[in-house]
Structures are given as structure tokens and as C-alpha cells.
Design a protein around this motif. Sequence first.
Motif, PDB file in Angstrom:
ATOM      1  N   SER A 131      49.021  26.258  47.638  1.00  0.00           N
ATOM      2  CA  SER A 131      47.917  26.316  48.464  1.00  0.00           C
ATOM      3  C   SER A 131      47.903  28.151  48.471  1.00  0.00           C
ATOM      4  O   SER A 131      48.705  28.793  48.552  1.00  0.00           O
ATOM      5  CB  SER A 131      48.137  26.056  49.819  1.00  0.00           C
ATOM      6  OG  SER A 131      47.137  26.454  50.632  1.00  0.00           O
ATOM      7  N   ALA A 132      46.679  28.425  47.473  1.00  0.00           N
ATOM      8  CA  ALA A 132      46.530  29.827  47.428  1.00  0.00           C
ATOM      9  C   ALA A 132      45.205  30.329  47.949  1.00  0.00           C
ATOM     10  O   ALA A 132      44.429  31.068  47.034  1.00  0.00           O
ATOM     11  CB  ALA A 132      46.854  30.212  45.876  1.00  0.00           C
ATOM     12  N   GLY A 133      44.742  29.790  48.950  1.00  0.00           N
ATOM     13  CA  GLY A 133      43.425  30.391  49.401  1.00  0.00           C
ATOM     14  C   GLY A 133      42.038  30.076  48.418  1.00  0.00           C
ATOM     15  O   GLY A 133      42.279  28.859  47.697  1.00  0.00           O
ATOM     16  N   GLU A 134      41.456  30.724  48.261  1.00  0.00           N
ATOM     17  CA  GLU A 134      40.096  30.472  47.363  1.00  0.00           C
ATOM     18  C   GLU A 134      40.719  30.305  46.019  1.00  0.00           C
ATOM     19  O   GLU A 134      39.987  29.732  44.896  1.00  0.00           O
ATOM     20  CB  GLU A 134      39.016  31.421  47.495  1.00  0.00           C
ATOM     21  CG  GLU A 134      39.449  32.802  46.943  1.00  0.00           C
ATOM     22  CD  GLU A 134      38.492  33.931  47.414  1.00  0.00           C
ATOM     23  OE1 GLU A 134      37.124  33.752  47.075  1.00  0.00           O
ATOM     24  OE2 GLU A 134      38.857  34.669  48.234  1.00  0.00           O
ATOM     25  N   GLU A 200      43.559  39.486  36.638  1.00  0.00           N
ATOM     26  CA  GLU A 200      43.893  40.892  37.074  1.00  0.00           C
ATOM     27  C   GLU A 200      43.312  40.840  38.475  1.00  0.00           C
ATOM     28  O   GLU A 200      42.348  40.301  38.965  1.00  0.00           O
ATOM     29  CB  GLU A 200      43.440  41.889  36.005  1.00  0.00           C
ATOM     30  CG  GLU A 200      41.969  41.874  36.092  1.00  0.00           C
ATOM     31  CD  GLU A 200      41.541  43.032  35.029  1.00  0.00           C
ATOM     32  OE1 GLU A 200      40.331  43.508  35.107  1.00  0.00           O
ATOM     33  OE2 GLU A 200      42.397  43.357  34.139  1.00  0.00           O
ATOM     34  N   PRO A 201      43.973  41.874  39.366  1.00  0.00           N
ATOM     35  CA  PRO A 201      43.619  42.171  40.686  1.00  0.00           C
ATOM     36  C   PRO A 201      42.364  42.718  40.560  1.00  0.00           C
ATOM     37  O   PRO A 201      41.588  43.215  39.760  1.00  0.00           O
ATOM     38  CB  PRO A 201      44.669  43.128  40.968  1.00  0.00           C
ATOM     39  CG  PRO A 201      45.715  43.165  40.381  1.00  0.00           C
ATOM     40  CD  PRO A 201      45.307  42.624  38.776  1.00  0.00           C
ATOM     41  N   GLN A 202      41.607  42.055  41.554  1.00  0.00           N
ATOM     42  CA  GLN A 202      40.113  42.631  41.790  1.00  0.00           C
ATOM     43  C   GLN A 202      39.913  43.884  42.117  1.00  0.00           C
ATOM     44  O   GLN A 202      40.908  44.520  42.741  1.00  0.00           O
ATOM     45  CB  GLN A 202      39.534  41.697  43.187  1.00  0.00           C
ATOM     46  CG  GLN A 202      38.019  41.653  42.994  1.00  0.00           C
ATOM     47  CD  GLN A 202      37.317  41.313  41.922  1.00  0.00           C
ATOM     48  OE1 GLN A 202      36.926  42.013  41.105  1.00  0.00           O
ATOM     49  NE2 GLN A 202      37.378  39.964  41.967  1.00  0.00           N
ATOM     50  N   GLU A 208      31.583  40.929  47.374  1.00  0.00           N
ATOM     51  CA  GLU A 208      31.990  39.354  47.485  1.00  0.00           C
ATOM     52  C   GLU A 208      31.202  38.401  46.884  1.00  0.00           C
ATOM     53  O   GLU A 208      30.028  38.644  47.076  1.00  0.00           O
ATOM     54  CB  GLU A 208      32.053  39.345  49.066  1.00  0.00           C
ATOM     55  CG  GLU A 208      32.675  37.798  49.491  1.00  0.00           C
ATOM     56  CD  GLU A 208      32.865  37.717  50.902  1.00  0.00           C
ATOM     57  OE1 GLU A 208      33.281  36.562  51.401  1.00  0.00           O
ATOM     58  OE2 GLU A 208      32.549  38.649  51.684  1.00  0.00           O
ATOM     59  N   ASP A 209      31.690  37.521  46.178  1.00  0.00           N
ATOM     60  CA  ASP A 209      31.193  36.439  45.585  1.00  0.00           C
ATOM     61  C   ASP A 209      31.038  34.972  46.330  1.00  0.00           C
ATOM     62  O   ASP A 209      32.012  34.680  46.887  1.00  0.00           O
ATOM     63  CB  ASP A 209      32.098  36.168  44.212  1.00  0.00           C
ATOM     64  CG  ASP A 209      31.230  35.275  42.992  1.00  0.00           C
ATOM     65  OD1 ASP A 209      30.147  34.697  43.619  1.00  0.00           O
ATOM     66  OD2 ASP A 209      31.625  35.353  41.985  1.00  0.00           O
ATOM     67  N   ARG A 234      40.531  38.370  45.554  1.00  0.00           N
ATOM     68  CA  ARG A 234      41.791  38.984  45.178  1.00  0.00           C
ATOM     69  C   ARG A 234      41.810  39.225  43.898  1.00  0.00           C
ATOM     70  O   ARG A 234      42.382  40.055  43.032  1.00  0.00           O
ATOM     71  CB  ARG A 234      42.829  38.050  45.640  1.00  0.00           C
ATOM     72  CG  ARG A 234      43.155  38.149  47.113  1.00  0.00           C
ATOM     73  CD  ARG A 234      44.193  37.247  47.563  1.00  0.00           C
ATOM     74  NE  ARG A 234      44.180  35.833  47.285  1.00  0.00           N
ATOM     75  CZ  ARG A 234      45.000  35.026  47.441  1.00  0.00           C
ATOM     76  NH1 ARG A 234      46.153  35.223  47.944  1.00  0.00           N
ATOM     77  NH2 ARG A 234      44.699  33.807  47.209  1.00  0.00           N
ATOM     78  N   TYR A 235      41.202  38.053  42.756  1.00  0.00           N
ATOM     79  CA  TYR A 235      41.375  38.348  41.540  1.00  0.00           C
ATOM     80  C   TYR A 235      40.035  38.088  40.576  1.00  0.00           C
ATOM     81  O   TYR A 235      39.154  37.469  40.996  1.00  0.00           O
ATOM     82  CB  TYR A 235      42.115  37.249  41.009  1.00  0.00           C
ATOM     83  CG  TYR A 235      43.702  37.125  41.599  1.00  0.00           C
ATOM     84  CD1 TYR A 235      44.551  37.994  41.170  1.00  0.00           C
ATOM     85  CD2 TYR A 235      43.935  36.421  42.649  1.00  0.00           C
ATOM     86  CE1 TYR A 235      45.880  38.320  41.688  1.00  0.00           C
ATOM     87  CE2 TYR A 235      45.374  36.566  43.086  1.00  0.00           C
ATOM     88  CZ  TYR A 235      46.272  37.295  42.764  1.00  0.00           C
ATOM     89  OH  TYR A 235      47.572  37.462  43.383  1.00  0.00           O
ATOM     90  N   GLN A 236      40.180  38.540  39.330  1.00  0.00           N
ATOM     91  CA  GLN A 236      39.359  38.541  38.219  1.00  0.00           C
ATOM     92  C   GLN A 236      39.770  37.378  37.293  1.00  0.00           C
ATOM     93  O   GLN A 236      40.691  37.895  36.613  1.00  0.00           O
ATOM     94  CB  GLN A 236      38.683  39.752  37.750  1.00  0.00           C
ATOM     95  CG  GLN A 236      38.140  40.839  38.584  1.00  0.00           C
ATOM     96  CD  GLN A 236      37.737  41.967  37.969  1.00  0.00           C
ATOM     97  OE1 GLN A 236      37.136  41.818  37.141  1.00  0.00           O
ATOM     98  NE2 GLN A 236      38.351  43.273  38.333  1.00  0.00           N
TER      99      GLN A 236
END
Length: 244
Positions: A131-134, A200-202, A208-209, A234-236
Motif C-alpha cells: 500500500s503506497a498511496g497513489e 525519480e522524485p517529483q 498536481e496531476d 511524489r514520483y515521476q
Amino acid sequence: MKFAIEKCVAWYGNIRTTEDWQLWAKGELEYSPEDDLPPLKQIPPMQRRRLSPFAKFSFHCILESLGNNISDIPCVFSSRHGDLHKTAKLIEDVATKSDLSPTNFGLSVHNAVAGLYSIFAKNKQAMTAISAGEDSLMMAVVDAYAKLESQNLDQVLVVYTDQIVPEQYNQFVSDKEQTLAIAFVLSKAQSDSSMSLSFEPQTANHQEDESFQPLEFLKFIHGKNTTAAIQSTRYQWQMSRNLL
């Protein structure tokens, strides 16, 4: 990370077959919500009655994706919210001082579907619940890839499931989230079907997407584009195909 994806099966309203998803990815089939549940006739009635809608969506995708290969494959299950409808009912019972069902409590935890599947399939291989959010689906892919490489495995089953949250939780989630289940087998990269994933980190100035990450993943899997950028808070994430 380079890997192959074998037979991706997903249940999303009226979009269920590979042909449906290919049409949807091309913009030739529109999504519409449906209330029916998978029949799961291959599961004995006594076991089938214990399955919530959340579990039934998961089982349908698992069984369609694996076919006869159900008993000897390691698994990664993922969900952002888990079986929140069952959990919400338990919370309501606590609030009204009603008796709690031990069975309902046991089946509300995040790895409940993994346990039910293990019992049905007599699958004794390692299973994890993510479970890692979105980013729950994409992190499940990362975890499955890590298992492939670190344990020298041939295949890992990846399962993602979420439902539209109960009404009282609507204010906390994006209105893009829908009931959706996905299952596919992740395997070692092959020259004719390889995919690549990096992340990689956002960036700090990221806007916000509003997209729903699992749907963006499925659009890439079933579409014709060779690359896809999948954003989260958080990430791309970057996906590409046929790089070998």
C-alpha cells in the motif's frame, strides 16, 4: 528496470476484455460503470460466498491472467485503500456498539485477498501486500521486479485492486478514482516484448496531476505508444517498450 508483462487482465466497469482495453486505449470505447460482479464459477460456492466485491474483482483478474498456472507463482498484491467498504462497516459497528464479526475483521486486512487466494489455489509461494498511496500499483511493479532479480525467479504475479470509496470518504480522494482490478504476470525481459520502468522524485514545482495512475498504466500497456510519463504527487514514472 527491464521486464516483460504477460497477459494483463483488468476489470473496469464495461471494459473487461483485451479487445475492450485496446479499443478504450484508442479512444473508441467509453467507460461506463456496471454493477455486476464476476461469476467466478470455478470457485466452490462455500468459498465464493466469503468473497466481498473487492475480492471477487481481484480473483477474476487473477484467474483469467494465470489460467492453469495458479499454484506455484509468487505474488505481489497492492491496493491504495484495501477493502475499505468492509473496514468502514466495522468502524460503524464500533461507533454503534454493535458486535464485531471476527470473520469480517479478518477479511478486512490488506493481505486478506492474498490469504484467500493462497487457500483456494493451494499456493504456498511468498506473497506480499503493498500500500503506497497513489503509487500503489507502480510500487507493486517495483517490488515484483526486485523479487525477480534478487531471488532469480521466472515470474511474479502482480495484482492491484481498489473500489470507489464509501461516500463518507469522498472528500479525501480524487474524483478520478474508480473501481478497478488488474492482474498480470511480470517475467524476465524478452527481446520481443520487453518494457522498461524508471522513476525519480517529483520536482518541487510539479502541478498536481488529476489522472488515475492505474488507468494511465493500462493505457500504455494496451496502447501503441512506445513511451509514457505517469505522474504522481511524489514520483515521476517513465515507461517504455521494446528497448532491447
